[in-house]
Design a protein around this motif. Structure first.
Motif, PDB file in Angstrom:
ATOM      1  N   THR A  53       0.833  -1.204   0.000  1.00 38.95           N
ATOM      2  CA  THR A  53       0.000   0.000   0.000  1.00 38.95           C
ATOM      3  C   THR A  53       0.870   1.258   0.000  1.00 38.95           C
ATOM      4  O   THR A  53       2.050   1.210   0.359  1.00 38.95           O
ATOM      5  CB  THR A  53      -0.914   0.037   1.236  1.00 38.95           C
ATOM      6  OG1 THR A  53      -0.105   0.053   2.400  1.00 38.95           O
ATOM      7  CG2 THR A  53      -1.839  -1.155   1.274  1.00 38.95           C
ATOM      8  N   GLU A  54       0.249   2.370  -0.365  1.00 36.48           N
ATOM      9  CA  GLU A  54       0.946   3.645  -0.304  1.00 36.48           C
ATOM     10  C   GLU A  54       1.158   4.017   1.161  1.00 36.48           C
ATOM     11  O   GLU A  54       0.432   3.572   2.042  1.00 36.48           O
ATOM     12  CB  GLU A  54       0.138   4.747  -0.993  1.00 36.48           C
ATOM     13  CG  GLU A  54       0.005   4.584  -2.485  1.00 36.48           C
ATOM     14  CD  GLU A  54      -1.208   3.756  -2.871  1.00 36.48           C
ATOM     15  OE1 GLU A  54      -1.902   3.265  -1.974  1.00 36.48           O
ATOM     16  OE2 GLU A  54      -1.446   3.593  -4.064  1.00 36.48           O
ATOM     17  N   SER A  55       2.139   4.858   1.406  1.00 37.36           N
ATOM     18  CA  SER A  55       2.389   5.292   2.783  1.00 37.36           C
ATOM     19  C   SER A  55       1.300   6.258   3.217  1.00 37.36           C
ATOM     20  O   SER A  55       0.733   6.993   2.388  1.00 37.36           O
ATOM     21  CB  SER A  55       3.761   5.960   2.886  1.00 37.36           C
ATOM     22  OG  SER A  55       3.731   7.210   2.247  1.00 37.36           O
ATOM     23  N   PRO A  56       1.008   6.282   4.517  1.00 38.34           N
ATOM     24  CA  PRO A  56      -0.001   7.226   5.001  1.00 38.34           C
ATOM     25  C   PRO A  56       0.343   8.683   4.686  1.00 38.34           C
ATOM     26  O   PRO A  56      -0.544   9.475   4.368  1.00 38.34           O
ATOM     27  CB  PRO A  56      -0.026   6.979   6.506  1.00 38.34           C
ATOM     28  CG  PRO A  56       0.450   5.578   6.668  1.00 38.34           C
ATOM     29  CD  PRO A  56       1.442   5.375   5.565  1.00 38.34           C
ATOM     30  N   SER A  57       1.620   9.022   4.738  1.00 35.63           N
ATOM     31  CA  SER A  57       1.988  10.415   4.439  1.00 35.63           C
ATOM     32  C   SER A  57       1.712  10.760   2.978  1.00 35.63           C
ATOM     33  O   SER A  57       1.251  11.858   2.666  1.00 35.63           O
ATOM     34  CB  SER A  57       3.453  10.673   4.790  1.00 35.63           C
ATOM     35  OG  SER A  57       4.293   9.843   4.025  1.00 35.63           O
ATOM     36  N   TRP A  58       1.961   9.826   2.063  1.00 30.27           N
ATOM     37  CA  TRP A  58       1.664  10.070   0.651  1.00 30.27           C
ATOM     38  C   TRP A  58       0.159  10.213   0.455  1.00 30.27           C
ATOM     39  O   TRP A  58      -0.309  11.077  -0.283  1.00 30.27           O
ATOM     40  CB  TRP A  58       2.205   8.935  -0.212  1.00 30.27           C
ATOM     41  CG  TRP A  58       2.033   9.166  -1.679  1.00 30.27           C
ATOM     42  CD1 TRP A  58       2.895   9.791  -2.530  1.00 30.27           C
ATOM     43  CD2 TRP A  58       0.896   8.793  -2.482  1.00 30.27           C
ATOM     44  NE1 TRP A  58       2.383   9.831  -3.798  1.00 30.27           N
ATOM     45  CE2 TRP A  58       1.154   9.216  -3.798  1.00 30.27           C
ATOM     46  CE3 TRP A  58      -0.295   8.141  -2.214  1.00 30.27           C
ATOM     47  CZ2 TRP A  58       0.263   9.008  -4.833  1.00 30.27           C
ATOM     48  CZ3 TRP A  58      -1.189   7.935  -3.259  1.00 30.27           C
ATOM     49  CH2 TRP A  58      -0.898   8.367  -4.553  1.00 30.27           C
TER      50      TRP A  58
END
Length: 111
Positions: free
Chosen positions: A77-82
Motif C-alpha cells: 500500500t501507499e504510505s499514510p503520508s503520501w
C-alpha cells in the motif's frame, strides 16, 4: 532521524556489499554447474539444455528477486503520508489502523 542516520547508511552499505557477494557466489555456482553439465554431455552430441549458454542461466537465476518483487508490488500500500498529501485521508486512516493491528498496538484507538 539524525540519531539513526549512521546506522541506516551502514546497513544500506552492507546490503549492497552482501548483494554483490551473493551475485558473485551465484555466478560461480551456476557457471561451474553448467560447465560440468557441458563436459558430461560433450561425448553424447547435443546436450539438449533448455538454456544452453551459461550466462543465460545466470541471468535467469539473478533476475528472480526482481520477478518476485514485481509480483508482490501490487500488495504494497501507499504510505499514510503520501495518501494524506494527495487528499486521501480515509485511506490513510485505514492504512494506519492496519499497521497498528499488525504491530499489536493500541495507539490509534482515537482515529
Amino acid at each position: 532521524p539524525s540519531a539513526a542516520r549512521g546506522r541506516t547508511l551502514n546497513s544500506v552499505a552492507w546490503a549492497w556489499a552482501s548483494g554483490t557477494l551473493l551475485t558473485v557466489l551465484l555466478a560461480w555456482v551456476v557457471l561451474s554447474v553448467t560447465a560440468e553439465d557441458d563436459e558430461a554431455d560433450a561425448g553424447g552430441g547435443k546436450g539438449g539444455h533448455p538454456l544452453p549458454v551459461p550466462w543465460r542461466r545466470l541471468v535467469l537465476v539473478t533476475s528472480m528477486p526482481v520477478v518476485l518483487a514485481a509480483c508482490v508490488l501490487p500488495c504494497v500500500t501507499e504510505s499514510p503520508s503520501w495518501l494524506l498529501a494527495h487528499g486521501r485521508r480515509s485511506k490513510a486512516k485505514r492504512v494506519l489502523r492496519h499497521m497498528d493491528s499488525v504491530n499489536r498496538g493500541g495507539a490509534l484507538h482515537h482515529l
